[in-house]
Design a protein around this motif. Sequence first.
Motif, PDB file in Angstrom:
ATOM      1  N   LYS A 161       8.239  -5.348 -10.791  1.00 38.23           N
ATOM      2  CA  LYS A 161       6.988  -4.655 -11.144  1.00 38.23           C
ATOM      3  C   LYS A 161       6.243  -4.207  -9.898  1.00 38.23           C
ATOM      4  O   LYS A 161       5.603  -3.154  -9.894  1.00 38.23           O
ATOM      5  N   HIS A 217      -2.931 -16.124  -9.898  1.00 38.80           N
ATOM      6  CA  HIS A 217      -1.678 -16.876  -9.795  1.00 38.80           C
ATOM      7  C   HIS A 217      -0.606 -16.058  -9.064  1.00 38.80           C
ATOM      8  O   HIS A 217      -0.110 -15.065  -9.596  1.00 38.80           O
ATOM      9  N   TYR A 232      -0.403 -12.546 -10.965  1.00 33.31           N
ATOM     10  CA  TYR A 232      -1.294 -12.225 -12.084  1.00 33.31           C
ATOM     11  C   TYR A 232      -2.614 -12.977 -11.927  1.00 33.31           C
ATOM     12  O   TYR A 232      -2.603 -14.190 -11.726  1.00 33.31           O
ATOM     13  N   ALA A 272       2.804 -15.135  -8.318  1.00 31.29           N
ATOM     14  CA  ALA A 272       4.104 -15.436  -8.936  1.00 31.29           C
ATOM     15  C   ALA A 272       5.273 -15.184  -7.992  1.00 31.29           C
ATOM     16  O   ALA A 272       6.363 -15.704  -8.197  1.00 31.29           O
ATOM     17  N   ALA A 326      16.201 -18.633 -11.923  1.00 31.93           N
ATOM     18  CA  ALA A 326      15.966 -19.143 -13.270  1.00 31.93           C
ATOM     19  C   ALA A 326      14.883 -18.328 -13.976  1.00 31.93           C
ATOM     20  O   ALA A 326      14.144 -17.576 -13.343  1.00 31.93           O
ATOM     21  N   ASN A 327      14.800 -18.509 -15.261  1.00 34.98           N
ATOM     22  CA  ASN A 327      13.745 -17.892 -16.057  1.00 34.98           C
ATOM     23  C   ASN A 327      12.389 -18.299 -15.469  1.00 34.98           C
ATOM     24  O   ASN A 327      12.149 -19.470 -15.214  1.00 34.98           O
ATOM     25  N   GLY A 328      11.528 -17.319 -15.206  1.00 33.85           N
ATOM     26  CA  GLY A 328      10.204 -17.611 -14.670  1.00 33.85           C
ATOM     27  C   GLY A 328      10.137 -17.676 -13.152  1.00 33.85           C
ATOM     28  O   GLY A 328       9.084 -17.948 -12.570  1.00 33.85           O
ATOM     29  N   ALA A 329      11.257 -17.394 -12.477  1.00 31.89           N
ATOM     30  CA  ALA A 329      11.299 -17.508 -11.011  1.00 31.89           C
ATOM     31  C   ALA A 329      10.481 -16.422 -10.312  1.00 31.89           C
ATOM     32  O   ALA A 329      10.100 -16.580  -9.152  1.00 31.89           O
ATOM     33  N   GLY A 330      10.266 -15.298 -11.011  1.00 38.36           N
ATOM     34  CA  GLY A 330       9.468 -14.230 -10.399  1.00 38.36           C
ATOM     35  C   GLY A 330      10.227 -12.921 -10.207  1.00 38.36           C
ATOM     36  O   GLY A 330       9.734 -11.991  -9.558  1.00 38.36           O
ATOM     37  N   LYS A 331      11.411 -12.821 -10.792  1.00 42.48           N
ATOM     38  CA  LYS A 331      12.266 -11.642 -10.599  1.00 42.48           C
ATOM     39  C   LYS A 331      11.604 -10.371 -11.147  1.00 42.48           C
ATOM     40  O   LYS A 331      11.510  -9.362 -10.462  1.00 42.48           O
ATOM     41  N   THR A 332      11.155 -10.438 -12.397  1.00 36.88           N
ATOM     42  CA  THR A 332      10.534  -9.258 -13.010  1.00 36.88           C
ATOM     43  C   THR A 332       9.230  -8.903 -12.300  1.00 36.88           C
ATOM     44  O   THR A 332       8.908  -7.728 -12.114  1.00 36.88           O
ATOM     45  N   THR A 333       8.498  -9.928 -11.881  1.00 34.91           N
ATOM     46  CA  THR A 333       7.245  -9.682 -11.154  1.00 34.91           C
ATOM     47  C   THR A 333       7.528  -8.869  -9.889  1.00 34.91           C
ATOM     48  O   THR A 333       6.800  -7.920  -9.575  1.00 34.91           O
TER      49      THR A 333
HETATM   50  N1  LIG Z   1       1.833 -10.798 -17.647  1.00 36.01           N
HETATM   51  C1  LIG Z   1       1.777 -12.009 -17.084  1.00 36.01           C
HETATM   52  N2  LIG Z   1       0.587 -12.682 -16.963  1.00 36.01           N
HETATM   53  C2  LIG Z   1       0.523 -13.887 -16.377  1.00 36.01           C
HETATM   54  N3  LIG Z   1       1.587 -14.545 -15.879  1.00 36.01           N
HETATM   55  C3  LIG Z   1       2.783 -13.957 -15.976  1.00 36.01           C
HETATM   56  C4  LIG Z   1       2.952 -12.653 -16.582  1.00 36.01           C
HETATM   57  N4  LIG Z   1       4.272 -12.315 -16.525  1.00 36.01           N
HETATM   58  C5  LIG Z   1       4.887 -13.343 -15.911  1.00 36.01           C
HETATM   59  N5  LIG Z   1       4.014 -14.324 -15.587  1.00 36.01           N
HETATM   60  C6  LIG Z   1       4.332 -15.594 -14.881  1.00 36.01           C
HETATM   61  O1  LIG Z   1       4.849 -15.267 -13.601  1.00 36.01           O
HETATM   62  C7  LIG Z   1       5.952 -16.110 -13.278  1.00 36.01           C
HETATM   63  C8  LIG Z   1       7.183 -15.263 -12.986  1.00 36.01           C
HETATM   64  O2  LIG Z   1       7.571 -14.587 -14.173  1.00 36.01           O
HETATM   65  P1  LIG Z   1       8.681 -13.455 -14.190  1.00 36.01           P
HETATM   66  O3  LIG Z   1       8.504 -12.591 -13.001  1.00 36.01           O
HETATM   67  O4  LIG Z   1       8.656 -12.812 -15.519  1.00 36.01           O
HETATM   68  O5  LIG Z   1      10.007 -14.328 -14.002  1.00 36.01           O
HETATM   69  P2  LIG Z   1      11.534 -13.953 -14.248  1.00 36.01           P
HETATM   70  O6  LIG Z   1      11.632 -12.469 -14.427  1.00 36.01           O
HETATM   71  O7  LIG Z   1      12.243 -14.446 -13.028  1.00 36.01           O
HETATM   72  O8  LIG Z   1      11.980 -14.695 -15.466  1.00 36.01           O
HETATM   73  C9  LIG Z   1       6.109 -17.069 -14.438  1.00 36.01           C
HETATM   74  O9  LIG Z   1       5.411 -18.252 -14.121  1.00 36.01           O
HETATM   75  C10 LIG Z   1       5.434 -16.342 -15.578  1.00 36.01           C
HETATM   76  O10 LIG Z   1       4.921 -17.250 -16.508  1.00 36.01           O
END
Ligand SMILES: Nc1ncnc2c1ncn2[C@@H]1O[C@H](COP(=O)(O)OP(=O)(O)O)[C@@H](O)[C@H]1O
Length: 234
Positions: free
Chosen positions: A59, A28, A25, A30, A49-56
């Motif tokens: 996407k 940054h 993003y 991720a 863990a939460n915030g590891a980058g899985k959803t990113t």
């Molecule tokens: N829309 C966004 N804008 C900026 N940073 C984001 C956004 N979504 C996620 N992040 C950051 O990207 C990192 C990975 O997040 P995410 O992929 O949601 O992790 P997970 O799904 O593993 O919990 C985290 O540091 C989160 O704060």
Amino acid sequence: MVANTKRILDLAENRLVVDDVTTGYLDHPAVRNVNLQVASGEVVALLGANGAGKTTLIKAVVGLLSAWEGSIYLNGEKASSPTFKRVRAGIGWLPDTRSIFMGLSVEENLRLGRGDKELALETFPELKPLLKRRGGVLSGGQQQMLAVARVLASRPQIVLADELSVGLAPQIVDRLLEELWRASRRGAAVLLVEQFARIALDVADRSYVLRRGELVFDGSATELLSRDISDLYL
Ligand SMILES: Nc1ncnc2c1ncn2[C@@H]1O[C@H](COP(=O)(O)OP(=O)(O)O)[C@@H](O)[C@H]1O
Ligand SMILES: [Mg+2]
């Protein structure tokens, strides 16, 4: 800790190939230099863990984020089309929010899906008595069942399930995973994203662990189950 994250570009074998992908993003990143593959017939767990980058990463696979570096290959072809076209071309995406229409009935939700309503009800007969009920008044478990039913009824070649177990009773999670597993045995490539390892590893053949945007484990589910993984979750 040594990550054994091989770069494999076997496009014939794998329906989904994430090849050395970095994305994130603004400025940054991720996820960084991630290599991941899912073949037809496999359930693969993507943990962390939460915030590891899985959803990113998901996407990037569905095209909501573009890869800053590296490439995504879907069914052997480099992905460049927008999300809706990827979905139409056989990607079953279950986002981390429940993807149903809350104001519409179960029946209408199934009719609006790309798949066959009867096939959805064959997969989840539990939905039959709920056909006239609005999505918004269903329990969380029923809503997720509807979401999974809609996606599986379109017979996707690749299934991406992002934390579908969150907040649901273990029994219902087992039912959902059972049907995702069955889809894989019919030839789908299933990527199961979960924060909690145990849930996914029960049905997964292989697993990856993301930690702060980087892959730190790549191996069989059995291998991961047999070791202490707390260090991977820091
Ligand atoms: N829309 C966004 N804008 C900026 N940073 C984001 C956004 N979504 C996620 N992040 C950051 O990207 C990192 C990975 O997040 P995410 O992929 O949601 O992790 P997970 O799904 O593993 O919990 C985290 O540091 C989160 O704060
Ligand atoms: Mg997430």
